[in-house]
Motif scaffolding. Structure first.
Motif, PDB file in Angstrom:
ATOM      1  N   ALA A   1     -20.035  19.725  43.956  1.00 29.38           N
ATOM      2  CA  ALA A   1     -21.124  19.928  44.925  1.00 29.38           C
ATOM      3  C   ALA A   1     -22.475  20.242  44.280  1.00 29.38           C
ATOM      4  O   ALA A   1     -23.500  19.728  44.738  1.00 29.38           O
ATOM      5  N   PRO A   2     -22.539  21.057  43.205  1.00 34.86           N
ATOM      6  CA  PRO A   2     -23.850  21.354  42.619  1.00 34.86           C
ATOM      7  C   PRO A   2     -24.618  20.132  42.133  1.00 34.86           C
ATOM      8  O   PRO A   2     -25.849  20.180  42.031  1.00 34.86           O
ATOM      9  N   VAL A   3     -23.913  19.043  41.822  1.00 38.57           N
ATOM     10  CA  VAL A   3     -24.609  17.832  41.353  1.00 38.57           C
ATOM     11  C   VAL A   3     -24.512  16.696  42.376  1.00 38.57           C
ATOM     12  O   VAL A   3     -24.841  15.552  42.073  1.00 38.57           O
ATOM     13  N   GLY A   4     -24.034  17.022  43.577  1.00 40.00           N
ATOM     14  CA  GLY A   4     -24.014  16.034  44.643  1.00 40.00           C
ATOM     15  C   GLY A   4     -22.933  14.975  44.507  1.00 40.00           C
ATOM     16  O   GLY A   4     -23.037  13.894  45.090  1.00 40.00           O
ATOM     17  N   PHE A   5     -21.866  15.258  43.762  1.00 39.58           N
ATOM     18  CA  PHE A   5     -20.779  14.289  43.589  1.00 39.58           C
ATOM     19  C   PHE A   5     -19.652  14.576  44.584  1.00 39.58           C
ATOM     20  O   PHE A   5     -19.531  15.679  45.127  1.00 39.58           O
ATOM     21  N   GLU A   6     -18.804  13.565  44.800  1.00 35.84           N
ATOM     22  CA  GLU A   6     -17.601  13.720  45.603  1.00 35.84           C
ATOM     23  C   GLU A   6     -16.407  13.236  44.809  1.00 35.84           C
ATOM     24  O   GLU A   6     -16.536  12.419  43.900  1.00 35.84           O
TER      25      GLU A   6
END
Length: 519
Positions: free
Chosen positions: A254-259
């Motif tokens: 989540a901190p780098v916007g990945f899933e």
């Protein structure tokens, strides 16, 4: 009469026991017969009734009323009942060990009764008479299901391997359970960590946290990109809904916007996950630190050549960036005395020994002398530059040389001045130590550190404010401590002593901290 009227006022509060299975009609009558309360019995803790009435949920002192109806409990043969739901790791390993330790310390005999594959009970018996005193019921499931059971009034306590999420917190508040992040609503029982693991024969030894996030988001799919063989990476995670898997999403991706990518092999138990990775030469998993088996863990590293290995010390201090506290969450309502006694035991020194024996990291503070922190100071020397020079390092070492670092550290939620969950627990723990006189005639120094973003002078001021905030929080929590017997000071060194690289959100989060040093 006054007692019953007081009970109406007590409806403003939402404490009581969550024994929803009782749900039968009762009538509570005051001793003089002038006031009656009728409704559905939601719970009884040996002292207080909790009843759903036309006025809302009321809590009534049992000593001032008589109870009529099929749901009325026996006052003489009362058996405390407490239901736990949530994390399988906690339910299968940690909680049974703590319950057996509590029973031994309290003079109870204990018997385990299996109900089915996901339910079991611990029955506590009086050591002299053999009479049943309590029944602790467990549902072995996931953190998600644990919070769902609490909201459905089917559990009293949630076993969680992650913090409560915003939507769960809001629903709990709307259901009258209070703020689940408030003091005494959540407590950290023990510490675990998410560790990347591989098969023993895998040649890769280290991985950076940003690269780990790219692997589990599907952006890096071949071991050759990690310095290994030309082979596809097969991924392993705990089951969906488990606290450890959700913590990986919340804290790693989540901190780098990945899933998370598709095609990840899921396992209900961390031990099963580790066994699967051991036999897969190209497997990479995220497992519990306490349940890695014969798999080999990868050291976390970064572009600045710092390395962080998961061990008792780095997990206890939260220097390891993927630390995972093991929580018990309780709603804002009264629990039976037996449950309250167990919770008090679980944060005491005897419980810390039990926690260590079963492989998790306890919270008992330890002192780390300066001469055992060589790696940290070597990193500081390597990271020095124009803004932080040799003189700054020498001044810091001269200040800290007579002291030892406590493993009790404090960090803040991302983008917030609020302490994170483990740190809030550390405030309570350090306050208890002060109240017990552990640090009487000693000197405690709250030392603030920052990341390297921005001017060094500004970072030092920010670090000093954080150190003051932590000191003030501890002082406020230590309500009965004789603080005049303890010398408490605040110091700040800003970005001088980084724990990790500043090139990622995880590294900066680790570097922003307040340590406690003692003499």
């Amino acid at each position: 009469m006054a007692l019953i009227r007081a009970a109406f006022c007590a409806a403003l509060f939402t404490f009581g026991t969550a024994l929803a299975t009782w749900a039968q009609d009762v009538t509570l009558t005051s001793r003089d017969g002038s006031v009656e309360i009728s409704g559905t019995l939601l719970g009884f803790d040996g002292e207080f009734y909790r009843v759903e009435t036309i006025y809302g949920e009321l809590t009534v002192d049992g000593s001032g009323v008589s109870c009529d109806g099929p749901g009325c409990p026996s006052l003489t043969d009362y058996v405390a009942e407490v239901d736990f739901s949530g994390s399988s790791t906690m339910a299968e390993v940690l909680m049974p060990a703590l319950i057996e330790g509590f029973a031994l310390r309290s003079g109870y005999m204990v018997r385990r009764e299996e109900r089915d594959d996901t339910h079991f009970d611990y029955v506590l018996l009086d050591g002299e008479t053999g009479r049943t005193r309590g029944r602790l019921g467990f549902r072995v499931t996931t953190t998600d299901e644990g919070f769902a059971d609490l909201l459905a009034n089917e559990a009293d306590l949630v076993m969680a391997l992650r913090e409560i999420r915003a939507d769960e917190r809001q629903r709990a508040a709307e259901a009258g359970m209070g703020d689940m992040t408030a003091r005494n609503r959540s407590r950290v029982l023990a510490l675990d960590a998410m560790v990347p693991i591989v098969a023993p024969g895998n040649p890769v030894r280290t991985i950076s946290t940003p690269m780990l996030a790219r692997v589990f988001s599907g952006q890096v799919t071949n071991w050759s990109m990690l310095g290994g063989p030309d082979a596809p990476i097969s991924l392993y995670l705990p089951a969906e809904g488990s606290g450890l898997a959700q913590a990986a999403e919340d804290r790693l991706l989540a901190p780098v916007g990945f899933e998370l990518t598709d095609g990840i092999s899921r396992h209900d138990r961390s031990s099963a996950l580790a066994r699967a990775v051991v036999v897969d030469p190209f497997g990479l998993g995220l497992a519990s630190y306490a349940e890695t088996g014969s798999a080999r863990t990868l050291t976390l590293t970064g572009s600045c050549r710092f390395s962080l290995e998961a061990n008792r010390t780095t997990i206890k201090t939260e220097d390891y960036p993927l630390t995972s506290p093991m929580f018990l969450y309780t709603p804002a309502r009264r629990l039976p005395k037996l449950a309250r006694e167990f919770l008090a035991y679980a944060r005491g020194p005897a419980a810390q020994i039990v926690i260590r024996r079963v492989g998790f990291v306890d919270q008992a503070p330890e002192e780390i002398p300066l001469n055992e922190q060589g790696d940290r100071f070597a990193n500081a020397i390597a990271a020095s530059g124009e803004e932080v020079g040799l003189e700054d390092l020498q001044a810091m070492i001269d200040r800290l040389r007579p002291l030892a670092r406590l493993t009790t550290s404090f960090r803040f939620e991302t983008g917030s001045t609020r302490l994170d969950a483990q740190s809030r627990s550390n405030v309570a723990q350090l306050a208890r130590e002060l109240e017990a006189g552990t640090y009487d005639a000693r000197r405690l120094v709250f030392v603030g550190f920052s990341d390297g973003e921005g001017p060094a002078e500004g970072n030092q001021r920010i670090a000093a404010r954080r150190a003051e905030a932590v000191r003030d929080a501890v002082v406020a929590a230590a309500e009965t401590a004789a603080l005049d017997r303890v010398q408490m000071e605040v110091e700040a060194f800003g970005e001088i002593l980084p724990m990790a690289c500043d090139d990622s959100a995880w590294g900066r989060q680790v570097n922003r901290r307040v340590e406690v040093w003692v003499r």
